[in-house]
Structures are given as structure tokens and as C-alpha cells.
Design a protein around this motif. Structure first.
Motif, PDB file in Angstrom:
ATOM      1  N   ALA A 193       0.870  -1.166   0.058  1.00 51.82           N
ATOM      2  CA  ALA A 193       0.052   0.178  -0.021  1.00 51.82           C
ATOM      3  C   ALA A 193       0.980   1.157   0.095  1.00 51.82           C
TER       4      ALA A 193
ATOM      5  N   VAL B  90      -5.318  -5.218  -1.146  1.00 53.56           N
ATOM      6  CA  VAL B  90      -5.965  -6.575  -1.776  1.00 53.56           C
ATOM      7  C   VAL B  90      -4.878  -7.502  -2.358  1.00 53.56           C
ATOM      8  N   VAL B  91      -3.937  -6.728  -3.153  1.00 49.67           N
ATOM      9  CA  VAL B  91      -2.842  -7.546  -3.769  1.00 49.67           C
ATOM     10  C   VAL B  91      -2.184  -8.434  -3.084  1.00 49.67           C
TER      11      VAL B  91
ATOM     12  N   ALA C  14       2.389   1.718  -3.428  1.00 48.37           N
ATOM     13  CA  ALA C  14       1.535   1.936  -4.540  1.00 48.37           C
ATOM     14  C   ALA C  14       1.181   3.788  -4.330  1.00 48.37           C
TER      15      ALA C  14
ATOM     16  N   LEU D  36      -7.629   4.516  -3.135  1.00 45.48           N
ATOM     17  CA  LEU D  36      -7.850   3.523  -4.039  1.00 45.48           C
ATOM     18  C   LEU D  36      -6.485   2.893  -4.035  1.00 45.48           C
ATOM     19  N   ALA D  37      -5.482   3.382  -4.272  1.00 50.09           N
ATOM     20  CA  ALA D  37      -4.201   3.038  -4.265  1.00 50.09           C
ATOM     21  C   ALA D  37      -3.791   2.096  -2.903  1.00 50.09           C
TER      22      ALA D  37
ATOM     23  N   VAL E   6      -5.923  -0.948  -3.150  1.00 51.71           N
ATOM     24  CA  VAL E   6      -5.197  -2.215  -4.206  1.00 51.71           C
ATOM     25  C   VAL E   6      -4.040  -2.806  -3.437  1.00 51.71           C
TER      26      VAL E   6
ATOM     27  N   ASP F  27      -7.887   8.900  -5.476  1.00 50.95           N
ATOM     28  CA  ASP F  27      -6.767   7.956  -6.029  1.00 50.95           C
ATOM     29  C   ASP F  27      -5.946   7.548  -4.961  1.00 50.95           C
TER      30      ASP F  27
END
Length: 69
Positions: free
Chosen positions: A17, A47-48, A20, A40-41, A44, A37
Motif C-alpha cells: 500500500a 488486496v494484492v 502504491a 484506492l491505491a 489495491v 486516487d
């Protein structure tokens, strides 16, 4: 193995995180609306990290089976 995967996910999720968000902030053309943004980054990244942490925990579990203390 689930407990190990959760511990790895917490650490790996934080790293991904942060990476990102840092990548988003360093590339000038990507941040058009930072209030949307940046979270959201970070999401992501977390989640990854979930499937990656499971793979790492499985690898740790597999490598420690044949050993005795």
C-alpha cells in the motif's frame, strides 16, 4: 498456516500500500484527484497482498515440515 498468512498479510499489505501510494505521488500525471486516487491505491495494495501472503505462508509451511526441533 492461516495465522502466519494473516501476519504476513499485515506486513506485506502495508509495504504494498505504501509503495502504491508513493508511486502514485511520484508520477505527476497520475494524480488528477488525490482524494479519490490515494485511498484506492492503498486499497489495491492491501488486496494484492492477500494472495501473495497466502503463497508465502504456504512456502514457509512447506519448507518447515521435514525439520525437527
Amino acid at each position: 498456516m492461516f495465522k502466519v498468512a494473516v501476519l504476513i498479510w499485515v506486513m506485506l499489505g502495508t509495504v504494498l500500500a505504501g509503495s502504491a501510494v508513493t508511486a502514485l505521488l511520484t508520477v505527476q500525471g497520475l494524480v488528477a484527484s488525490p482524494m479519490k486516487d490515494l485511498p484506492l491505491a492503498a486499497l489495491v495494495g492491501f488486496v494484492v497482498a492477500m494472495p501473495l501472503s497466502y503463497l508465502v505462508a504456504a512456502k514457509i509451511s512447506r519448507s518447515g515440515r521435514g525439520r525437527t526441533a
